[in-house]
Scaffold this motif. Structure first.
Motif, PDB file in Angstrom:
ATOM      1  N   MET A   1      40.691  43.912  45.220  1.00  0.00           N
ATOM      2  CA  MET A   1      41.282  44.322  43.162  1.00  0.00           C
ATOM      3  C   MET A   1      41.714  42.979  43.147  1.00  0.00           C
ATOM      4  SD  MET A   1      40.503  47.483  42.714  1.00  0.00           S
ATOM      5  CE  MET A   1      41.748  47.023  41.830  1.00  0.00           C
ATOM      6  N   ALA A   2      42.561  41.387  43.703  1.00  0.00           N
ATOM      7  CA  ALA A   2      43.157  40.851  43.026  1.00  0.00           C
ATOM      8  C   ALA A   2      41.981  40.019  42.923  1.00  0.00           C
ATOM      9  CB  ALA A   2      43.646  39.628  44.841  1.00  0.00           C
ATOM     10  N   ALA A   3      41.128  39.904  42.676  1.00  0.00           N
ATOM     11  CA  ALA A   3      39.764  39.094  42.440  1.00  0.00           C
ATOM     12  C   ALA A   3      39.460  40.039  40.786  1.00  0.00           C
ATOM     13  CB  ALA A   3      38.542  38.884  42.743  1.00  0.00           C
ATOM     14  N   THR A   4      39.186  40.730  40.812  1.00  0.00           N
ATOM     15  CA  THR A   4      38.709  41.595  40.148  1.00  0.00           C
ATOM     16  C   THR A   4      39.595  42.588  39.141  1.00  0.00           C
ATOM     17  OG1 THR A   4      37.623  43.247  41.365  1.00  0.00           O
ATOM     18  CG2 THR A   4      36.416  41.210  41.073  1.00  0.00           C
ATOM     19  N   GLY A   5      40.427  42.558  39.873  1.00  0.00           N
ATOM     20  CA  GLY A   5      41.389  43.886  39.252  1.00  0.00           C
ATOM     21  C   GLY A   5      41.844  43.867  37.725  1.00  0.00           C
ATOM     22  N   GLY A   6      41.406  44.889  37.316  1.00  0.00           N
ATOM     23  CA  GLY A   6      42.377  44.730  35.492  1.00  0.00           C
ATOM     24  C   GLY A   6      40.911  43.930  34.325  1.00  0.00           C
ATOM     25  N   SER A   7      39.863  43.471  35.223  1.00  0.00           N
ATOM     26  CA  SER A   7      38.381  42.393  34.753  1.00  0.00           C
ATOM     27  C   SER A   7      37.788  43.734  34.036  1.00  0.00           C
ATOM     28  CB  SER A   7      38.283  41.553  34.850  1.00  0.00           C
ATOM     29  OG  SER A   7      37.574  41.830  36.786  1.00  0.00           O
ATOM     30  N   LEU A   8      36.278  43.883  33.362  1.00  0.00           N
ATOM     31  CA  LEU A   8      35.530  44.516  33.636  1.00  0.00           C
ATOM     32  C   LEU A   8      34.261  44.471  34.275  1.00  0.00           C
ATOM     33  CD1 LEU A   8      34.574  43.869  29.291  1.00  0.00           C
ATOM     34  CD2 LEU A   8      35.651  46.324  30.840  1.00  0.00           C
ATOM     35  N   VAL A   9      34.614  43.446  35.597  1.00  0.00           N
ATOM     36  CA  VAL A   9      33.526  43.567  36.562  1.00  0.00           C
ATOM     37  C   VAL A   9      34.126  44.532  37.823  1.00  0.00           C
ATOM     38  CG1 VAL A   9      32.819  41.925  35.526  1.00  0.00           C
ATOM     39  CG2 VAL A   9      34.506  41.437  37.680  1.00  0.00           C
ATOM     40  N   VAL A  10      35.195  45.010  37.879  1.00  0.00           N
ATOM     41  CA  VAL A  10      35.796  46.065  38.663  1.00  0.00           C
ATOM     42  C   VAL A  10      35.294  46.807  39.646  1.00  0.00           C
ATOM     43  CG1 VAL A  10      36.594  47.762  38.026  1.00  0.00           C
ATOM     44  CG2 VAL A  10      38.734  46.426  39.616  1.00  0.00           C
ATOM     45  N   LEU A  11      33.905  47.308  39.295  1.00  0.00           N
ATOM     46  CA  LEU A  11      33.064  48.348  39.919  1.00  0.00           C
ATOM     47  C   LEU A  11      31.854  48.276  39.638  1.00  0.00           C
ATOM     48  CD1 LEU A  11      34.666  51.185  38.295  1.00  0.00           C
ATOM     49  CD2 LEU A  11      34.690  50.606  40.732  1.00  0.00           C
ATOM     50  N   PRO A  12      31.388  47.367  40.360  1.00  0.00           N
ATOM     51  CA  PRO A  12      29.914  46.787  40.660  1.00  0.00           C
ATOM     52  C   PRO A  12      28.832  47.696  39.174  1.00  0.00           C
ATOM     53  CG  PRO A  12      30.262  47.023  42.888  1.00  0.00           C
ATOM     54  CD  PRO A  12      31.266  47.271  41.395  1.00  0.00           C
ATOM     55  N   GLU A  13      28.605  48.990  39.691  1.00  0.00           N
ATOM     56  CA  GLU A  13      28.440  49.404  38.787  1.00  0.00           C
ATOM     57  C   GLU A  13      28.588  50.620  38.053  1.00  0.00           C
ATOM     58  OE1 GLU A  13      24.547  49.231  39.130  1.00  0.00           O
ATOM     59  OE2 GLU A  13      25.397  48.141  41.025  1.00  0.00           O
ATOM     60  N   ALA A  14      29.676  49.642  37.095  1.00  0.00           N
ATOM     61  CA  ALA A  14      30.413  51.025  35.710  1.00  0.00           C
ATOM     62  C   ALA A  14      31.010  49.978  34.832  1.00  0.00           C
ATOM     63  CB  ALA A  14      31.739  51.697  36.503  1.00  0.00           C
ATOM     64  N   GLY A  15      30.606  50.351  33.405  1.00  0.00           N
ATOM     65  CA  GLY A  15      32.033  49.480  32.402  1.00  0.00           C
ATOM     66  C   GLY A  15      30.061  48.410  32.189  1.00  0.00           C
ATOM     67  N   PRO A  16      30.208  47.195  30.902  1.00  0.00           N
ATOM     68  CA  PRO A  16      29.441  46.788  30.111  1.00  0.00           C
ATOM     69  C   PRO A  16      28.568  45.804  30.837  1.00  0.00           C
ATOM     70  CG  PRO A  16      31.543  45.975  29.744  1.00  0.00           C
ATOM     71  CD  PRO A  16      31.948  47.012  31.068  1.00  0.00           C
ATOM     72  N   HIS A  17      29.093  45.438  32.022  1.00  0.00           N
ATOM     73  CA  HIS A  17      28.296  44.484  33.494  1.00  0.00           C
ATOM     74  C   HIS A  17      27.439  45.594  34.594  1.00  0.00           C
ATOM     75  CE1 HIS A  17      30.139  41.275  30.279  1.00  0.00           C
ATOM     76  NE2 HIS A  17      31.576  41.622  31.290  1.00  0.00           N
TER      77      HIS A  17
ATOM     78  N   GLY B   1      24.625  41.965  39.370  1.00  0.00           N
ATOM     79  CA  GLY B   1      24.092  41.491  40.210  1.00  0.00           C
ATOM     80  C   GLY B   1      26.005  40.932  40.390  1.00  0.00           C
ATOM     81  N   VAL B   2      25.817  40.366  41.789  1.00  0.00           N
ATOM     82  CA  VAL B   2      27.622  40.000  42.316  1.00  0.00           C
ATOM     83  C   VAL B   2      27.684  38.599  41.382  1.00  0.00           C
ATOM     84  CG1 VAL B   2      28.885  39.470  44.338  1.00  0.00           C
ATOM     85  CG2 VAL B   2      27.733  41.668  44.292  1.00  0.00           C
ATOM     86  N   ALA B   3      27.260  37.733  41.467  1.00  0.00           N
ATOM     87  CA  ALA B   3      27.164  36.140  41.419  1.00  0.00           C
ATOM     88  C   ALA B   3      26.881  36.176  39.482  1.00  0.00           C
ATOM     89  CB  ALA B   3      25.813  35.007  41.426  1.00  0.00           C
ATOM     90  N   ASP B   4      26.837  37.232  39.103  1.00  0.00           N
ATOM     91  CA  ASP B   4      26.395  37.526  37.386  1.00  0.00           C
ATOM     92  C   ASP B   4      27.690  37.185  37.164  1.00  0.00           C
ATOM     93  OD1 ASP B   4      24.210  35.551  37.515  1.00  0.00           O
ATOM     94  OD2 ASP B   4      23.429  37.022  37.013  1.00  0.00           O
ATOM     95  N   ARG B   5      28.454  38.758  37.589  1.00  0.00           N
ATOM     96  CA  ARG B   5      29.439  39.267  37.240  1.00  0.00           C
ATOM     97  C   ARG B   5      30.810  38.380  37.912  1.00  0.00           C
ATOM     98  NH1 ARG B   5      30.734  43.038  40.448  1.00  0.00           N
ATOM     99  NH2 ARG B   5      29.044  43.270  41.874  1.00  0.00           N
ATOM    100  N   MET B   6      31.367  37.982  38.599  1.00  0.00           N
ATOM    101  CA  MET B   6      31.900  36.843  39.301  1.00  0.00           C
ATOM    102  C   MET B   6      32.097  35.770  38.374  1.00  0.00           C
ATOM    103  SD  MET B   6      33.927  38.732  41.339  1.00  0.00           S
ATOM    104  CE  MET B   6      33.264  39.506  41.884  1.00  0.00           C
ATOM    105  N   ALA B   7      30.929  35.278  37.685  1.00  0.00           N
ATOM    106  CA  ALA B   7      30.719  34.538  36.707  1.00  0.00           C
ATOM    107  C   ALA B   7      30.831  34.246  36.183  1.00  0.00           C
ATOM    108  CB  ALA B   7      28.951  33.948  36.017  1.00  0.00           C
ATOM    109  N   LEU B   8      31.059  35.468  35.003  1.00  0.00           N
ATOM    110  CA  LEU B   8      32.000  36.395  34.031  1.00  0.00           C
ATOM    111  C   LEU B   8      33.504  36.328  34.090  1.00  0.00           C
ATOM    112  CD1 LEU B   8      30.074  39.137  33.847  1.00  0.00           C
ATOM    113  CD2 LEU B   8      29.914  37.156  32.298  1.00  0.00           C
ATOM    114  N   ILE B   9      34.288  36.312  35.205  1.00  0.00           N
ATOM    115  CA  ILE B   9      35.509  36.351  35.427  1.00  0.00           C
ATOM    116  C   ILE B   9      35.964  34.740  35.911  1.00  0.00           C
ATOM    117  CG2 ILE B   9      36.021  38.247  35.313  1.00  0.00           C
ATOM    118  CD1 ILE B   9      36.219  38.866  38.149  1.00  0.00           C
ATOM    119  N   GLY B  10      35.556  33.766  35.933  1.00  0.00           N
ATOM    120  CA  GLY B  10      35.275  32.199  36.186  1.00  0.00           C
ATOM    121  C   GLY B  10      34.951  32.563  38.110  1.00  0.00           C
TER     122      GLY B  10
END
Length: 99
Positions: free
Chosen positions: A1-17, A21-30
């Motif tokens: 949660m420290a890395a993704t909390g509050g972002s649109l990638v917080v849940l891997p199978e929900a939201g616009p992303h 995949g993990v690498a692509d979702r994480m790249a979206l938040i740098g």
């Protein structure tokens, strides 16, 4: 949660992303991640796992703990616990030589 909390990638199978995949979702938040680290153990299925897998309790399973790490900070950014039926899974690690 420290890395993704509050972002649109917080849940891997929900939201616009979801599902990208993990690498692509994480790249979206740098965050740059590489190949995950997997810890694999063989054991008997729990009652709930057996029910989900449609097998008898105590059937052999492979339990996989898969963790992705941030290349910049070495902190873990996503971990998944995966349980697969042992008779349907083969673990192969390493890289085959390319011809």
């Amino acid at each position: 949660m420290a890395a993704t909390g509050g972002s649109l990638v917080v849940l891997p199978e929900a939201g616009p992303h979801a599902g990208i995949g993990v690498a692509d979702r994480m790249a979206l938040i740098g965050i740059e991640v590489g190949v995950p680290v997997e810890r694999v153990t063989a054991r008997q299925a729990s009652r709930s796992e057996a029910q989900t897998l449609g097998v008898a309790p105590a059937a052999p399973v492979m339990a996989i703990e898969r963790t992705y790490y941030d290349h910049g900070t070495s902190r873990p950014v996503e971990t998944a616990d995966i349980v697969r039926l042992g008779s349907r899974r083969v673990a192969e690690y390493g890289r085959r030589p390319q011809s």
